[in-house]
Write a protein that holds these residues in place. Structure first.
Motif, short mmCIF file in Angstrom:
data_model
loop_
_atom_site.label_atom_id
_atom_site.label_comp_id
_atom_site.label_asym_id
_atom_site.label_seq_id
_atom_site.Cartn_x
_atom_site.Cartn_y
_atom_site.Cartn_z
N GLY B 9 -11.76 -4.05 -2.97
CA GLY B 9 -10.93 -3.62 -4.10
C GLY B 9 -10.66 -2.14 -4.12
O GLY B 9 -10.84 -1.44 -3.12
N GLY B 10 -10.23 -1.64 -5.27
CA GLY B 10 -9.81 -0.24 -5.40
C GLY B 10 -10.97 0.72 -5.24
O GLY B 10 -12.14 0.35 -5.36
N ASP B 11 -10.65 1.97 -4.97
CA ASP B 11 -11.69 2.98 -4.77
C ASP B 11 -12.45 3.21 -6.08
O ASP B 11 -11.90 3.01 -7.17
CB ASP B 11 -11.06 4.29 -4.30
CG ASP B 11 -12.09 5.18 -3.63
OD1 ASP B 11 -13.18 4.69 -3.30
OD2 ASP B 11 -11.78 6.36 -3.43
N ASP B 39 -13.89 -2.68 5.61
CA ASP B 39 -12.67 -2.94 4.84
C ASP B 39 -12.75 -4.23 4.02
O ASP B 39 -11.83 -5.05 4.04
CB ASP B 39 -11.45 -3.00 5.77
CG ASP B 39 -11.29 -1.71 6.55
OD1 ASP B 39 -11.76 -0.66 6.06
OD2 ASP B 39 -10.70 -1.74 7.64
N GLY B 65 -15.36 7.61 -2.31
CA GLY B 65 -14.90 6.64 -1.32
C GLY B 65 -16.02 5.72 -0.86
O GLY B 65 -17.06 5.61 -1.51
N THR B 66 -15.77 5.04 0.25
CA THR B 66 -16.78 4.15 0.82
C THR B 66 -16.76 4.30 2.33
O THR B 66 -15.69 4.21 2.95
CB THR B 66 -16.54 2.68 0.44
OG1 THR B 66 -17.17 1.82 1.41
CG2 THR B 66 -15.07 2.31 0.38
N GLY B 69 -15.01 1.48 4.14
CA GLY B 69 -13.61 1.16 3.93
C GLY B 69 -13.46 0.01 2.96
O GLY B 69 -14.44 -0.66 2.61
N SER B 70 -12.24 -0.20 2.51
CA SER B 70 -12.00 -1.28 1.56
C SER B 70 -10.63 -1.87 1.83
O SER B 70 -9.85 -1.35 2.62
CB SER B 70 -12.09 -0.74 0.13
OG SER B 70 -11.93 -1.80 -0.79
N ARG B 72 -7.64 -4.95 -0.10
CA ARG B 72 -7.40 -6.03 -1.07
C ARG B 72 -6.98 -7.26 -0.26
O ARG B 72 -6.02 -7.22 0.48
CB ARG B 72 -6.30 -5.63 -2.05
CG ARG B 72 -6.65 -4.42 -2.90
CD ARG B 72 -5.54 -4.15 -3.93
NE ARG B 72 -5.72 -2.85 -4.54
CZ ARG B 72 -6.46 -2.63 -5.64
NH1 ARG B 72 -7.07 -3.64 -6.21
NH2 ARG B 72 -6.58 -1.43 -6.14
N PHE B 241 8.56 -3.83 -0.65
CA PHE B 241 7.29 -3.69 0.07
C PHE B 241 6.13 -4.39 -0.65
O PHE B 241 4.98 -4.23 -0.29
CB PHE B 241 6.94 -2.21 0.27
CG PHE B 241 8.04 -1.44 0.90
CD1 PHE B 241 8.35 -1.63 2.24
CD2 PHE B 241 8.79 -0.53 0.17
CE1 PHE B 241 9.37 -0.92 2.84
CE2 PHE B 241 9.81 0.18 0.76
CZ PHE B 241 10.11 -0.02 2.10
N HIS B 243 5.19 -3.62 -3.57
CA HIS B 243 4.59 -2.72 -4.55
C HIS B 243 5.27 -2.90 -5.91
O HIS B 243 6.47 -3.11 -5.98
CB HIS B 243 4.77 -1.25 -4.13
CG HIS B 243 4.10 -0.94 -2.83
ND1 HIS B 243 2.80 -1.26 -2.58
CD2 HIS B 243 4.57 -0.34 -1.71
CE1 HIS B 243 2.49 -0.85 -1.35
NE2 HIS B 243 3.54 -0.31 -0.80
N HIS B 274 -4.57 8.26 -9.38
CA HIS B 274 -5.69 8.14 -8.44
C HIS B 274 -6.75 9.21 -8.59
O HIS B 274 -7.86 9.05 -8.07
CB HIS B 274 -5.15 8.11 -7.01
CG HIS B 274 -4.45 6.85 -6.68
ND1 HIS B 274 -5.11 5.68 -6.43
CD2 HIS B 274 -3.13 6.56 -6.59
CE1 HIS B 274 -4.24 4.72 -6.18
NE2 HIS B 274 -3.03 5.23 -6.27
#
Lengths: 343, 343, 343, 343
Positions: B9-11, B39, B65-66, B69-70, B72, B241, B243, B274
């Motif tokens: 999911g999101g950061d 991810d 962050g991670t 990675g992440s 969706r 796209f 979005h 963000h």
């Protein structure tokens, strides 16, 4: 209806947020009036106060310190002055008093309450050691400041292969030390609740060095003490001005660790001191302090005296002052073990 | 014993603290091994992973962050791939999986658990809208960043007699809006839970102006919506796209309030976006995330699968994933009223 | 072409930005190679080094400390080891050396340069006391940290009617004390350049109290000293580990001011110490450090050895190392008067 | 002797520090009086002012905004009102006027000076684009805020493999974009001085992706524009309220880069906007603003009218207003190349 409010004891980020919340809710929601006593209990004893209208509390939410001032008053002085206190409250038409303070202030509040003065307390201490509330305001800010400081010291410790000892507040409890130590990735944390064995502390450092890490960050609560007989320890003395003169645990650790690790190992000390008490509160503390203040006004509205507003889970509740001042909230053994396991 | 971990999911500030806590406790306390999938769920589906040893998580506690990675991933894609998932977990000798994520990730975790895959979830969202936990990590950091931003905007609003609209995160809930709005002394807060009446919003502004205040700060959660029929409102659309293209509630408020207040009144907009999701976590979130991660390892040790670690009061407890994903935790009406009364 | 780089002396925010800039410009623009010597001059003497490729410097710009480590090496040890140094540089194919450091490191650089070793220096000190450059990197960060700390102490001083003494860095010069003192609204600033008269300091405090201000903030550079004969003063001593043991100017001021003002007046002390040296650099320091590092690479390209990169106005220029190390840059009397007039 | 002071144009951290310095130096050193005009030139035109005594400026040094308020006034309106201005200055016994402001305010100051009104200007703009001074106050704070924001966005960009576009202030010049972009490790920076070729921007991104980096941070000054004919570009329009409505360069870049890189690549936008203008100034800006204000008072003392205080190297000097307003200070080509080479 007129509420009196005072702020007592050491400085604590969020005091102004409490004052603002009390004034806004009392005046705006109930049409009451608010009197602010100056410099804690001294303002009550000396009948020194100021009228608190909403325009007076505008813009103070984010400001450290307290617009009312504070002081430390000897509790004996208070108990022997109950007639004075009653007189001042009567003279100013105070229907209920909201003292905002730490253990000493709340003890006094409890005592007044037991003498039929209508009191609702609001707990305040950066040390987080007041019982019956999950957290006290000021604690989050103190931890954040300490964490930010330790973050900074880390890079120097690493670049210069140093042992860095950071002394944080907490005379009786290790809440700040454990939370900031965990948050900032300290390698060891010493707390008042668990007297330390200096030999173990040094053995822990040696294990790090042997594993290839050439630096270490050690956080010590100001009230941390060595286990009896494990290390020479100067407990300080009271000087001619009544101030406690004390070399400090960090400085004593520095000398002892230097002695044990040898001259090659650079050991330094940083004492955060008053930095943890002042300045703008975190958002967390602004919200918590505002809610506690707002709840105190509701308690007055409902005639629930002798109580203290407190955080329980996500709610602000009322708890008896008698319970809150019965004991100090030290870090439970389980919590301490849980947090240390994450260092 | 080998634990698999992933972040989906999101950061969210604190993800690295969870990863670090899981690795330290699994390896140091239990001698287990840890596999990090890259991810989010995609790393499980594509068998893309990395071995997580303690040296790999050194120094990440304070980083946003991670490191894993992440991404969706469409939940339908997951449910149709359960054989792939089982295969990858078997191939890598994963005995238990710890997915760290928001509603989508935890739904998936719950579904896998109901298909006998040993899973312990860790809740993550800056929005604070996961049920059965008092708070989620990331929320405190988001509120702190938003508060700091609104503090800054205040001085400009005041110096230039402006209405400043600040859009903060919260697609479905007003937690960030209410907490940062209160903490930063905003004058009105709009939340998704309570559709607003634009006429009332403007009336509130007019009352301020008439009382002599020439500026106002209005905080709107991104998911705030007007009450039906009270204002033209463009709900956006999905572009080529995939979005979502949406003018944003702040921009739409700006135009409508400008129209209603007239051209003399300067109305500006800031969308924090963000900024609220990245960067170093607050001390509060570092501690909370570490504790949640550590508790998840204990759950694995005890074979308590299908559970999620959660903050309840001052303790970290385990709650059934089924309960946690059953509903979104919106701001209760009482809490909303309590916080608004302090604006 | 291969450049050697080392970082010497005390920690300073921006060191990593210099390293990064040197590596990026040398490798990317010129196709050269870069060798990083470990722990300052010690890495040269002991042939301890690491290859610095661009991936090695990724993400270090914002990090405090130095990825190369640092140390303090006795200059006599260096001058007696010139053959060793030459040997190590030859062995590693070093065509030019870029030492980044303070007075000691640059003195050594100058001495090596006068013995035909191709050297370009980069000045580094949080104290801002290196000559021939308008500012050194690290100074802005130190001032910002000190200012932020004094901002916090102000509210406590005011709420508790205290005299707060803040000791900041600056063994020989008052740059940090004057800039942070002015920025944070301190009431008096004591610097090494102007020995203070304790009677005047106390008279200044009395004037404030008589004018109705009940608190004061006094900033003292660590190297501030009383004028001879005006106050007892312990200059400290060197202990068995070679460390200087010194009560510190702040502590000595505290005792003397307490004595003179009387027991009613609460006087407290905060020593910022290493906090000013570590952690992420300000944007100003990141830019300045990067530019100084980039310019040093250009100097190597142009064969301009024996020089130091320096800020002059808005430009980065080259100045002879001989000039830069000829004297310490103390605060000029005019500048001191100008800044004090703004307190 | 009585000085008038006003603050004009957009908000800028440090305005209060200038006001404080002018008042302290005028009153304390010279025994003069100070009149503050409200809301920029409007206060002069409408004879709206306040007496500024030292107690009025206490505690404002660290506060953002301006206690005098500001406004934007049409310069034509000023030039047609010179008799009114003269009248108001005479009526209030103003012997000299210190306007603090950006290009517009200083143009007006210059014009008044050429009509024999005794004026000393103080330059103010976060954009750093006023000529004849090395730096303007407000710039350092704006760069610091932008850098802090980009630092935060970096971790999200990296964790989620995104292209993040950050729009910073700078309608005509790229100072903030270049400094914050360099400080925060951005990968590309677009400035108004150098129209960009979108094909090159995307080629740069592709090179990063091909080298194995899956994210990128791109900083664009709000005034950045594409080279003619290289990309569709909507320059915006003025709406019915006289406000410029403009999709913004970041949003237009987002759409175009999304189109060119394809739907797989997540491209997001953050517009920092007013965040860069408000709140507490950095220590650097507090010192610079105080010094510029103090120097303006000295200029009045010396009868040096038609001048502006300015930073040149480490000194505050006086430069003719005529020179300062003759041109905008764009980023010189050399400086731009130097800074870009360090990205």
């Amino acid at each position: 209806m007129r509420i009196g409010i005072l702020t007592g004891g050491g400085d604590c980020p969020g005091l102004n947020a409490v004052i603002r919340a009390v004034v806004l809710r009392a005046v705006r929601d109930h049409g009451w009036q608010v009197t602010g006593f100056r410099d804690g209990w001294r303002g009550v004893l000396e009948n020194h106060h100021v009228d608190l209208v909403p325009s007076r509390v505008r813009g103070i939410l984010a400001r450290g310190g307290t617009i009312l001032g504070s002081s430390r008053v000897n509790p004996d002085h208070l108990t022997s002055s109950i007639d004075t206190i009653r007189g001042v409250l009567d003279e100013n038409g105070i229907d209920a008093l909201i003292p905002v303070g730490g253990e000493g202030t709340l003890q006094a509040a409890h005592w007044l309450s037991s003498h039929d003065i209508p009191v609702v307390g609001v707990p305040k201490t950066i040390d987080n050691d007041i019982d019956c509330t999950d957290v006290t305001f000021g604690f989050d800010t103190a931890v954040e400041i300490a964490t930010d400081a330790i973050d900074r010291l880390h890079t120097t410790a690493e670049s210069h292969q140093r042992v860095m000892i950071v002394e944080v507040m907490g005379r009786h409890t290790g809440w700040i030390a454990l939370h900031s130590g965990l948050a900032a990735g300290a390698h060891q944390v010493l707390t008042p609740e668990t007297p330390f064995d200096i030999a173990e502390v040094c053995a822990g450092l040696q294990r790090r060095f042997e594993a290839g890490d050439n630096h270490a960050v050690l956080v010590a609560a100001e009230g941390a003490v060595p286990a009896p007989g494990t290390m020479e320890f100067d407990q300080g003395h009271v000087d001619q001005f009544g101030h406690r003169r004390f070399a400090g645990i960090a400085r004593q650790l520095q000398l002892e660790i230097s002695r044990r690790l040898g001259a090659d190992r650079d050991v330094t000390t940083t004492v955060l001191g008053h930095l943890q008490r002042g300045g703008t509160p975190t958002a967390y503390d602004r919200v918590l302090a505002s809610r506690l203040g707002g709840r105190a006004v509701e308690a007055v509205r409902d005639g629930k005296y002798g109580m203290m507003s407190a955080l329980r889970g996500t709610e602000i509740e009322l708890v008896p002052l008698a319970d809150a001042v019965a004991r100090l909230k030290t870090v439970p053994g389980d919590t301490c073990a849980e947090l240390r396991a994450l260092l």
